[in-house]
Structure formats: C-alpha cells, structure tokens
Design a protein around this motif. Sequence first.
Motif, PDB file in Angstrom:
ATOM      1  N   TYR A  31      87.660  20.212 -48.227  1.00  0.00           N
ATOM      2  CA  TYR A  31      87.494  19.198 -47.207  1.00  0.00           C
ATOM      3  C   TYR A  31      88.831  18.607 -47.099  1.00  0.00           C
ATOM      4  O   TYR A  31      89.255  17.237 -47.800  1.00  0.00           O
ATOM      5  N   ARG A  32      89.395  18.758 -45.158  1.00  0.00           N
ATOM      6  CA  ARG A  32      90.014  17.869 -45.082  1.00  0.00           C
ATOM      7  C   ARG A  32      89.926  17.530 -43.801  1.00  0.00           C
ATOM      8  O   ARG A  32      89.764  18.314 -43.297  1.00  0.00           O
ATOM      9  N   TYR A  33      90.314  16.466 -43.999  1.00  0.00           N
ATOM     10  CA  TYR A  33      90.517  16.583 -42.096  1.00  0.00           C
ATOM     11  C   TYR A  33      90.843  16.621 -41.265  1.00  0.00           C
ATOM     12  O   TYR A  33      90.229  17.360 -39.862  1.00  0.00           O
ATOM     13  N   CYS A  34      92.412  17.275 -41.307  1.00  0.00           N
ATOM     14  CA  CYS A  34      93.005  17.644 -39.944  1.00  0.00           C
ATOM     15  C   CYS A  34      93.259  18.897 -40.819  1.00  0.00           C
ATOM     16  O   CYS A  34      93.803  19.107 -42.081  1.00  0.00           O
ATOM     17  N   MET A  35      93.320  20.514 -40.366  1.00  0.00           N
ATOM     18  CA  MET A  35      93.871  21.597 -40.188  1.00  0.00           C
ATOM     19  C   MET A  35      94.239  21.480 -39.597  1.00  0.00           C
ATOM     20  O   MET A  35      93.786  22.086 -37.877  1.00  0.00           O
ATOM     21  N   ALA A  36      95.068  23.018 -39.947  1.00  0.00           N
ATOM     22  CA  ALA A  36      96.153  23.397 -38.816  1.00  0.00           C
ATOM     23  C   ALA A  36      96.256  24.715 -39.235  1.00  0.00           C
ATOM     24  O   ALA A  36      96.863  25.537 -40.723  1.00  0.00           O
ATOM     25  N   TRP A  37      97.171  25.910 -38.312  1.00  0.00           N
ATOM     26  CA  TRP A  37      97.890  26.829 -38.340  1.00  0.00           C
ATOM     27  C   TRP A  37      99.265  26.355 -37.949  1.00  0.00           C
ATOM     28  O   TRP A  37      99.931  25.841 -36.338  1.00  0.00           O
ATOM     29  N   PHE A  38     100.412  26.766 -38.725  1.00  0.00           N
ATOM     30  CA  PHE A  38     101.482  27.077 -38.427  1.00  0.00           C
ATOM     31  C   PHE A  38     102.081  28.274 -38.289  1.00  0.00           C
ATOM     32  O   PHE A  38     101.725  29.283 -38.770  1.00  0.00           O
ATOM     33  N   ARG A  39     103.226  28.808 -37.791  1.00  0.00           N
ATOM     34  CA  ARG A  39     104.763  30.137 -37.826  1.00  0.00           C
ATOM     35  C   ARG A  39     105.585  29.908 -38.100  1.00  0.00           C
ATOM     36  O   ARG A  39     105.574  29.235 -37.728  1.00  0.00           O
ATOM     37  N   GLN A  40     106.296  30.932 -38.614  1.00  0.00           N
ATOM     38  CA  GLN A  40     107.927  30.369 -38.891  1.00  0.00           C
ATOM     39  C   GLN A  40     107.989  32.476 -38.863  1.00  0.00           C
ATOM     40  O   GLN A  40     107.602  32.854 -39.035  1.00  0.00           O
ATOM     41  N   ALA A  41     108.945  32.184 -38.029  1.00  0.00           N
ATOM     42  CA  ALA A  41     109.589  33.580 -37.364  1.00  0.00           C
ATOM     43  C   ALA A  41     111.275  33.734 -38.027  1.00  0.00           C
ATOM     44  O   ALA A  41     111.154  32.875 -39.069  1.00  0.00           O
TER      45      ALA A  41
END
Length: 121
Positions: free
Chosen positions: A27-37
């Motif tokens: 478990y982690r408090y902050c989750m995110a999605w990133f992208r790189q073109a």
Amino acid sequence: HVQLVESGGGSVQAGGSLRLSCQFSEYRYCMAWFRQAPGKQREGVATLGSNGRIKYAKFVKDRFTISRDDSDNTLHLQMTDMTPDDTAIHYCAADRRPCPWDLPTTAFFVNWGQGTQVTVS
C-alpha cells in the motif's frame, strides 16, 4: 521498495478505449499514472491519493478515469476517446507520502513500474 507491474496496453484506433492496470505489492498513499511519448519528457497523467483526491492533467479533458482497488492492490486508468497524441509508454508510480496538491513531477516518485505501450492510430 514497492513493486509495480503495469498491464493492459495495446493498439487502438482513434476514438477507442483502453483500460490500464497496475498491480502494486504494498500500500502507498499516493498513486499515479505517467506517460512518455517518443522524444518527449515523462509527464503526469493523473494522481489518486489515499483520501480519494484525484488530479488530472489538462490534456485528459474528462476522457480518463483513475481508480484504485485496495482489496487487490490494483490501480487502474480507464482511457476513452483516445487520440494519436495519447501514444506513449504509460507508467505507474507510487509514493508513501500523501499526494501533493498539484500534479507532481517525476521527481516526487521513487517507485516506478516498467511501463506498458499504448499506441493510437
């Protein structure tokens, strides 16, 4: 050190949809999605804090939905009305700290997945 494994990438036509998933080991408090073109810097797509607060990048324009299911340690990104500009490797990221108020940069996150390719034609 949390492990993150993305899945769900693939090729779709413009206007189509994809649902990405990220399995996380702890478990982690902050989750995110990133992208790189190709040829571009990695950029934030969306974050989701443990308090339910969500932040989207401006380019999302109500097309994407981030969600998490802590019962099976999975983060999702539902993408709809996709365009060729969405073509990129998409990464899952996590941090034990609460999410910042604004969409964070890559510098905020210590833990990253290996990425999953999304191609829109």
